[in-house]
Design an enzyme around this catalytic site. Structure first.
Site, PDB file in Angstrom:
ATOM      1  N   LYS A  95       0.807  -1.227   0.000  1.00  0.00           N
ATOM      2  CA  LYS A  95       0.000   0.000   0.000  1.00  0.00           C
ATOM      3  C   LYS A  95       0.839   1.275   0.000  1.00  0.00           C
ATOM      4  CE  LYS A  95      -4.484  -1.448   1.778  1.00  0.00           C
ATOM      5  NZ  LYS A  95      -4.318  -2.867   2.164  1.00  0.00           N
ATOM      6  N   GLU A 117     -10.614   7.252   4.249  1.00  0.00           N
ATOM      7  CA  GLU A 117     -11.257   6.360   5.199  1.00  0.00           C
ATOM      8  C   GLU A 117     -10.316   5.183   5.429  1.00  0.00           C
ATOM      9  OE1 GLU A 117     -11.899   6.254   1.973  1.00  0.00           O
ATOM     10  OE2 GLU A 117     -11.403   4.149   1.601  1.00  0.00           O
ATOM     11  N   SER A 384       1.801  -9.694  -0.913  1.00  0.00           N
ATOM     12  CA  SER A 384       1.444  -8.275  -0.781  1.00  0.00           C
ATOM     13  C   SER A 384       1.797  -7.669   0.573  1.00  0.00           C
ATOM     14  CB  SER A 384      -0.046  -8.079  -1.062  1.00  0.00           C
ATOM     15  OG  SER A 384      -0.834  -8.916  -0.230  1.00  0.00           O
TER      16      SER A 384
HETATM   17  C1  PLP Z   1      -5.113  -3.932   1.709  1.00  0.00           C
HETATM   18  C2  PLP Z   1      -4.368  -5.178   1.438  1.00  0.00           C
HETATM   19  C3  PLP Z   1      -4.730  -6.059   0.378  1.00  0.00           C
HETATM   20  C4  PLP Z   1      -5.947  -5.862  -0.459  1.00  0.00           C
HETATM   21  O1  PLP Z   1      -5.957  -4.748  -1.294  1.00  0.00           O
HETATM   22  P1  PLP Z   1      -5.794  -4.836  -2.862  1.00  0.00           P
HETATM   23  O2  PLP Z   1      -6.154  -3.467  -3.300  1.00  0.00           O
HETATM   24  O3  PLP Z   1      -6.714  -5.891  -3.386  1.00  0.00           O
HETATM   25  O4  PLP Z   1      -4.377  -5.186  -3.131  1.00  0.00           O
HETATM   26  C5  PLP Z   1      -3.937  -7.169   0.138  1.00  0.00           C
HETATM   27  N1  PLP Z   1      -2.849  -7.436   0.890  1.00  0.00           N
HETATM   28  C6  PLP Z   1      -2.478  -6.642   1.918  1.00  0.00           C
HETATM   29  C7  PLP Z   1      -1.273  -7.004   2.703  1.00  0.00           C
HETATM   30  C8  PLP Z   1      -3.217  -5.485   2.221  1.00  0.00           C
HETATM   31  O5  PLP Z   1      -2.838  -4.693   3.232  1.00  0.00           O
END
Ligand code: PLP
Length: 401
Positions: A95, A117, A384
């Site tokens: 993010k 938000e 992610s």
């Molecule tokens: C917020 C988040 C997601 C989901 O958001 P996407 O916009 O679908 O990528 C996935 N993995 C992590 C670690 C997150 O913090």
């Protein structure tokens, strides 16, 4: 498949095929058009590009590595599994890539404040981090129920200097926080910028957030070629709104031999109401100013959704993903809570990497797929985020204490 399927994407009105756009009253549409114009003007200037690139390198720690998870591959007994390590970024997830972009854009547009938000607080923390670095005020709206549940993230945001606005209306959760933040934004759109946390919302956000996240795939493609001399056979990423997935996929869209899979949370099962599998179970509809596949009731109202991973529980999904599903460029699958927890433990035990519960959905599907493939096939997962935020929950759930 030719380039023309993807470029230019979206069109001038913000549509990816029939999805996206600006389903908004005229005064709001004018505000979004203003953001779009400013973004298009600023994004390719040397000032903006150099400042963002410098921060991504020296502050976030990019490029994040691509790692060959040999132990996990061995355990699955089939294809080779690789991880794009977005969990190693400063703040622990992907993010920060788009939050830095949004905060810098706000600064270059001469704004004094960024508004957003947050649900579980991940977007709020990443944005508060970016804002304290860039030197711009940050106001985060959060439902009182979530404030209660997500204490560490609430404290992080406060330490980082963000103004936290508790939201006491409605169900006091994410949807009410969106309404509250948006109302606050409309009181002063001239001096503030709304920062959306994924590739969702009205145009230009799905495009902008994708552009900021596309560094993930651009790096991974070059890193993979350097390591292995070939491209991966499969890319796999979890999908909430879809920003980490589109970030990985974008650089590979024209590589016909690279198959791509987005993994949604099927929670307690696709035949129960407790999931957030928008692509599998949704139908075209409108939410938060754009059209997309949507989990909705017969009146078109978004349904309550559920996932063990709070970052994935959104009833809509990014418009570009909807388009990529319809043209069959990307396949969308799902993983249950149980599969996610198993994958969370497997990656931790066999590789020493504790994944975010969101990312564990992608790992779960990759493990299933790997077992069906030959050993010379290669799967690249977008990891992610890291799982530090999830350990207390997992400990309780699996009786580890
Ligand atoms: C917020 C988040 C997601 C989901 O958001 P996407 O916009 O679908 O990528 C996935 N993995 C992590 C670690 C997150 O913090």
């Amino acid at each position: 498949m030719s380039n023309s399927n993807f470029l230019p994407m979206p069109d001038d009105n913000g549509f990816f095929g029939e999805y996206g756009g600006q389903q908004l009253p005229p005064e709001l549409k004018a505000i979004m058009d203003g953001i779009n114009d400013a973004y298009l003007e600023i994004k390719d200037t040397d000032d903006f590009k150099n400042e963002l690139a410098d921060l991504l390198t020296h502050f976030v720690g990019r490029p994040s590595p691509v790692y060959h998870a040999k132990n996990l591959s061995e355990k699955c007994g089939g294809a080779q599994i690789y991880l794009k390590r977005e969990d190693l970024n400063h703040t622990g997830a992907h993010k920060i890539n788009h939050c830095l972009g949004e905060a810098l854009l706000a600064k270059h547009m001469g704004k004094t404040k960024v508004l957003a938000e947050t649900g579980a607080g991940q977007h709020g923390v990443a944005l508060a981090t970016a804002c304290s670095l860039v030197g711009i005020k940050c106001e985060v709206h959060m439902g009182e129920v979530d404030i209660e549940k997500e204490h560490p993230n609430v404290i992080r945001m406060k330490i980082l200097g963000a103004d936290l606005i508790p939201v006491s209306r409605g169900t006091r959760t994410l949807k009410d926080a969106v309404d509250s933040a948006f109302e606050a934004y409309l009181q002063d759109p001239v001096n503030s910028l709304y920062a959306i946390g994924s590739v969702v919302g009205p145009h230009p956000f799905p495009m902008m957030v994708r552009d900021f996240q596309s560094i993930v795939g651009t790096e991974a493609r070059a890193q993979f070629l350097e390591m292995e001399d070939v491209l991966p056979d499969y890319l796999i990423a979890c999908v909430g709104g879809g920003s980490n997935a589109i970030g990985l996929f974008t650089a590979f869209l024209d590589d016909d031999n690279v198959q791509m899979i987005g993994v949604e949370p099927s929670g307690k099962g696709l035949d129960t109401p407790d999931h957030a599998a928008t692509m599998s179970k949704g139908s075209p509809g409108v939410i938060h100013g754009f059209s997309c596949y949507l989990l909705q009731d017969s009146e078109g109202e978004p349904l309550p959704v559920y996932s063990i991973a709070s970052g994935l529980d959104y009833p809509g999904v990014g418009p570009q993903h909807c388009y990529l599903k319809d043209i069959e460029r990307v396949q969308y699958e799902s993983a249950t809570d149980k599969e996610c927890l198993d994958a969370f433990m497997d990656l931790s035990l066999h590789e020493g990497i504790i994944p975010a519960l969101e990312s564990a959905h992608a790992v779960a599907h990759a493990m299933k797929l790997a077992a069906t493939l030959d050993k010379d096939k290669r799967i690249l997962i977008n990891l992610s985020g890291r799982g530090d935020k999830d350990i207390d929950f997992v400990a309780k759930r699996l009786n580890l204490e």
